[in-house]
Design a protein around this motif. Structure first.
Motif, short mmCIF file in Angstrom:
data_model
loop_
_atom_site.label_atom_id
_atom_site.label_comp_id
_atom_site.label_asym_id
_atom_site.label_seq_id
_atom_site.Cartn_x
_atom_site.Cartn_y
_atom_site.Cartn_z
N ALA A 190 -84.23 -26.60 -4.57
CA ALA A 190 -83.69 -27.31 -3.39
C ALA A 190 -84.49 -28.57 -3.08
N ALA A 191 -85.82 -28.47 -3.15
CA ALA A 191 -86.65 -29.63 -2.80
C ALA A 191 -86.45 -30.76 -3.81
N GLY A 192 -86.52 -30.43 -5.08
CA GLY A 192 -86.43 -31.47 -6.11
C GLY A 192 -85.07 -32.14 -6.15
N ILE B 64 -86.71 -32.83 -14.03
CA ILE B 64 -87.01 -31.99 -15.19
C ILE B 64 -87.26 -30.58 -14.65
N ASP B 65 -86.47 -29.63 -15.12
CA ASP B 65 -86.45 -28.32 -14.46
C ASP B 65 -86.53 -27.17 -15.47
N ALA B 66 -87.46 -26.27 -15.21
CA ALA B 66 -87.63 -25.10 -16.08
C ALA B 66 -86.62 -24.00 -15.77
N GLY B 67 -85.83 -24.14 -14.71
CA GLY B 67 -84.70 -23.22 -14.48
C GLY B 67 -85.05 -21.86 -13.93
N GLU B 68 -86.19 -21.74 -13.22
CA GLU B 68 -86.55 -20.46 -12.62
C GLU B 68 -86.84 -20.61 -11.14
N PRO B 69 -85.80 -20.86 -10.33
CA PRO B 69 -86.05 -20.97 -8.88
C PRO B 69 -86.57 -19.66 -8.32
N ARG B 70 -87.37 -19.77 -7.29
CA ARG B 70 -88.05 -18.58 -6.73
C ARG B 70 -87.07 -17.51 -6.29
N ASN B 71 -85.94 -17.90 -5.73
CA ASN B 71 -85.00 -16.92 -5.19
C ASN B 71 -83.96 -16.47 -6.20
N ALA B 72 -84.21 -16.69 -7.48
CA ALA B 72 -83.22 -16.31 -8.50
C ALA B 72 -82.76 -14.85 -8.40
N VAL C 42 -78.15 -17.03 -0.61
CA VAL C 42 -79.10 -17.78 0.23
C VAL C 42 -78.68 -17.56 1.68
N HIS C 43 -79.58 -16.99 2.47
CA HIS C 43 -79.23 -16.72 3.86
C HIS C 43 -80.02 -17.62 4.81
N GLY C 44 -79.44 -17.78 6.01
CA GLY C 44 -80.09 -18.59 7.04
C GLY C 44 -79.95 -20.08 6.77
N GLU D 147 -89.88 -27.86 -19.48
CA GLU D 147 -91.07 -27.45 -18.72
C GLU D 147 -92.14 -28.53 -18.85
N ILE D 148 -92.59 -29.04 -17.74
CA ILE D 148 -93.65 -30.04 -17.75
C ILE D 148 -94.99 -29.34 -17.96
N THR D 149 -95.77 -29.86 -18.92
CA THR D 149 -97.05 -29.21 -19.20
C THR D 149 -98.24 -30.10 -18.85
N ALA E 221 -98.91 -21.73 -5.99
CA ALA E 221 -98.20 -22.95 -6.41
C ALA E 221 -98.14 -23.03 -7.93
N ARG E 222 -96.95 -23.45 -8.44
CA ARG E 222 -96.80 -23.64 -9.89
C ARG E 222 -97.16 -25.10 -10.18
N ALA E 223 -98.44 -25.35 -10.40
CA ALA E 223 -98.88 -26.75 -10.47
C ALA E 223 -100.02 -26.95 -11.44
N GLY F 15 -91.48 -28.91 -0.72
CA GLY F 15 -90.99 -27.55 -0.95
C GLY F 15 -92.15 -26.57 -1.04
N ASN F 16 -91.89 -25.43 -1.66
CA ASN F 16 -92.86 -24.33 -1.68
C ASN F 16 -94.17 -24.66 -2.38
N VAL F 17 -94.19 -25.66 -3.23
CA VAL F 17 -95.44 -25.99 -3.93
C VAL F 17 -96.50 -26.46 -2.93
N SER G 197 -94.37 -21.49 3.30
CA SER G 197 -93.43 -20.78 4.17
C SER G 197 -92.05 -21.43 4.20
N ALA G 198 -91.84 -22.51 3.46
CA ALA G 198 -90.55 -23.21 3.52
C ALA G 198 -89.44 -22.35 2.93
N GLN G 199 -88.35 -22.22 3.69
CA GLN G 199 -87.15 -21.62 3.13
C GLN G 199 -86.30 -22.72 2.52
N VAL G 200 -85.11 -22.39 2.07
CA VAL G 200 -84.33 -23.36 1.30
C VAL G 200 -84.05 -24.63 2.12
N GLY G 201 -83.65 -24.43 3.39
CA GLY G 201 -83.33 -25.60 4.22
C GLY G 201 -84.54 -26.51 4.40
C1 LIG Z 1 -86.31 -12.88 -3.41
C2 LIG Z 1 -86.26 -14.11 -2.57
C3 LIG Z 1 -85.16 -14.34 -1.75
C4 LIG Z 1 -85.11 -15.49 -0.96
N1 LIG Z 1 -84.05 -15.65 -0.13
C5 LIG Z 1 -83.97 -16.76 0.63
C6 LIG Z 1 -82.89 -16.92 1.55
O1 LIG Z 1 -82.01 -16.06 1.66
N2 LIG Z 1 -82.86 -18.05 2.29
C7 LIG Z 1 -83.82 -19.02 2.21
O2 LIG Z 1 -83.71 -20.04 2.90
N3 LIG Z 1 -84.88 -18.87 1.37
C8 LIG Z 1 -84.98 -17.77 0.59
N4 LIG Z 1 -86.04 -17.60 -0.26
C9 LIG Z 1 -87.04 -18.68 -0.34
C10 LIG Z 1 -86.57 -19.73 -1.36
O3 LIG Z 1 -86.62 -19.14 -2.65
C11 LIG Z 1 -87.44 -20.97 -1.31
O4 LIG Z 1 -87.44 -21.50 0.01
C12 LIG Z 1 -86.94 -22.07 -2.23
O5 LIG Z 1 -86.72 -21.57 -3.53
C13 LIG Z 1 -87.94 -23.21 -2.29
O6 LIG Z 1 -87.38 -24.27 -3.03
P1 LIG Z 1 -88.29 -25.18 -3.97
O7 LIG Z 1 -87.38 -26.26 -4.45
O8 LIG Z 1 -89.54 -25.56 -3.29
O9 LIG Z 1 -88.73 -24.23 -5.20
P2 LIG Z 1 -87.85 -23.42 -6.25
O10 LIG Z 1 -86.52 -23.11 -5.71
O11 LIG Z 1 -88.70 -22.28 -6.72
O12 LIG Z 1 -87.62 -24.45 -7.44
C14 LIG Z 1 -88.69 -24.89 -8.25
C15 LIG Z 1 -88.13 -25.22 -9.62
O13 LIG Z 1 -89.18 -25.86 -10.38
C16 LIG Z 1 -89.16 -25.30 -11.70
N5 LIG Z 1 -90.49 -25.46 -12.30
C17 LIG Z 1 -91.63 -24.77 -12.06
N6 LIG Z 1 -92.64 -25.22 -12.83
C18 LIG Z 1 -92.11 -26.20 -13.60
C19 LIG Z 1 -92.63 -27.04 -14.62
N7 LIG Z 1 -93.93 -26.96 -14.99
N8 LIG Z 1 -91.80 -27.93 -15.21
C20 LIG Z 1 -90.49 -28.04 -14.83
N9 LIG Z 1 -89.95 -27.26 -13.86
C21 LIG Z 1 -90.75 -26.35 -13.27
C22 LIG Z 1 -88.78 -23.86 -11.50
O14 LIG Z 1 -88.32 -23.30 -12.71
C23 LIG Z 1 -87.70 -23.99 -10.41
O15 LIG Z 1 -86.42 -24.18 -10.99
C24 LIG Z 1 -86.15 -16.44 -1.02
C25 LIG Z 1 -87.26 -16.21 -1.84
C26 LIG Z 1 -87.32 -15.05 -2.60
C27 LIG Z 1 -88.53 -14.80 -3.46
#
Ligand SMILES: Cc1cc2nc3c(=O)[nH]c(=O)nc-3n(C[C@H](O)[C@H](O)[C@H](O)COP(=O)(O)OP(=O)(O)OC[C@H]3O[C@@H](n4cnc5c(N)ncnc54)[C@H](O)[C@@H]3O)c2cc1C
Length: 322
Positions: A23-25, A42-50, A55-57, A88-90, A241-243, A281-283, A287-291
């Motif tokens: 969401a942040a990127g 550039i995205d590794a495709g593993e969002p935290r909430n996968a 997505v609620h709230g 994946e950025i290394t 943080a994934r950093a 974002g979460n990095v 405590s940031a949620q999706v919004g």
């Molecule tokens: C089980 C669970 C349920 C959740 N439910 C909700 C909900 O209902 N509502 C809500 O608001 N929030 C929810 N959250 C919180 C939500 O996941 C986060 O707020 C949100 O994902 C943060 O967005 P972000 O963009 O910071 O990170 P992410 O969504 O985690 O995205 C980061 C992206 O960066 C990629 N990445 C990481 N390292 C690298 C790299 N080296 N190179 C390239 N790409 C990389 C990852 O693969 C990922 O795709 C939940 C969290 C969890 C764990």
């Protein structure tokens, strides 16, 4: 070709590379692409909430599957000419004009600015069966999935000082809560009062396993073999943080002041202490949620655009003077 398979090719140079396409990127890239900046996510495709179903709230999108929200975001970024690339950025190093960013597959790309939105990893306690149920009936966040587990038999597994706060938030959602002291701090007399007053039962001792049947969780097993019937586990995670790839830029993740994990510090606009590097974002905000993650990405994208405009004004003034 489906959207999942679509993968833009990576150019050599961009105004901005966005590390991470959650969401942040994606919201950062959307602001930049709409400002006519060349941008690659550039995205590794593993969002935290996968693991979550929805997505609620999130106003206007409550309950939307996480993958669908991100697919929409990628389409929006692409509709303004932004690139979204799997990878994946290394590593990242500073150059005369910005940064060189390296990918695990051997590709590299140059950028004038770097926006880091790689999120965090939730580290779970090492308990048999816990990770397998993560994001379904092992939950951490009352605002993400609390409503979905309302009125169920919830066990709060204490892992740190936030457990006393977390348990009372889940108590708002169910009358049937057991507090497992597990690895949490020793309870004070006042803690005991606050739990008892709200009808929260306390079970002392270490939890060793999550018991399940074909349907879901049936209980928590203690070290002495006792099984306490529960069908939802609430647990605090260590949020890291994934950093790791920022090490060469002198921007390591540091201990969070709450003790809840590690993060990349940034100011409210996303600017880090390393010139040219922003984080959102979460990095940087565990405590940031999706919004909130999306909003922070949008803010950082706008700030980066303004920073580039300033650089371009300076160059234009110099060129005019000479
Ligand atoms: C089980 C669970 C349920 C959740 N439910 C909700 C909900 O209902 N509502 C809500 O608001 N929030 C929810 N959250 C919180 C939500 O996941 C986060 O707020 C949100 O994902 C943060 O967005 P972000 O963009 O910071 O990170 P992410 O969504 O985690 O995205 C980061 C992206 O960066 C990629 N990445 C990481 N390292 C690298 C790299 N080296 N190179 C390239 N790409 C990389 C990852 O693969 C990922 O795709 C939940 C969290 C969890 C764990």
């Amino acid at each position: 070709m489906t959207e999942q398979l679509a993968n833009d090719s990576l150019d050599n140079d961009y105004d901005v590379v966005v590390a991470g396409g959650g969401a942040a990127g994606l919201n950062g890239a959307l602001m930049l692409a709409r400002s006519r900046r060349t941008v690659a996510v550039i995205d590794a495709g593993e969002p935290r909430n996968a693991p979550a179903d929805g997505v609620h709230g999130l106003l206007g999108r409550d309950g939307m599957p996480p993958a669908e929200l991100l697919a929409r975001g990628r389409a929006e970024v692409r509709s303004y000419g932004g690139h979204v690339v799997s990878g994946e950025i290394t590593g990242a190093t500073r150059t005369e004009h910005g940064f060189t960013i390296e990918l695990a597959d051997g590709r590299s790309v140059r950028a004038r600015r770097l926006l880091v939105t790689t999120g965090l990893t939730d580290e779970l306690p090492d308990i048999t069966g816990l990770r397998e149920r993560w994001g379904r009936d092992v939950v951490h966040c009352p605002y993400c999935h609390g409503w979905e587990v309302r009125d169920r038999a919830i066990g709060l597994l204490a892992t740190g000082p936030m457990a006393m706060h977390q348990v009372q938030l889940f108590r708002q959602l169910s009358d049937d809560i057991v507090f497992f002291t597990h690895d949490g701090p020793e309870l004070t007399a006042e803690d005991g009062e606050r739990l008892a007053a709200r009808g929260i039962r306390v079970v002392t001792g270490k939890v060793t396993a999550v018991e399940t049947d074909g349907e879901g969780i049936t209980g928590l097993r203690l070290a002495d073999g006792t099984v306490v019937a529960r069908n939802v586990v609430a647990v605090g995670t260590r949020m890291v943080a994934r950093a790791g790839f920022l090490g060469d830029l002198g921007l390591p993740a540091i201990a969070h002041p709450t003790g809840a994990g590690r993060y990349i510090p940034a100011d409210p606009t996303g600017r880090t202490e390393v010139p040219g590097v922003w984080a959102a974002g979460n990095v940087t905000d565990i405590s940031a949620q999706v919004g909130a993650a999306a909003a922070a990405g949008a803010m950082a994208g706008a700030q980066i655009n303004a920073d580039l405009v300033e650089e371009e004004i300076r160059a234009a003034v110099d060129a005019r003077a000479s």
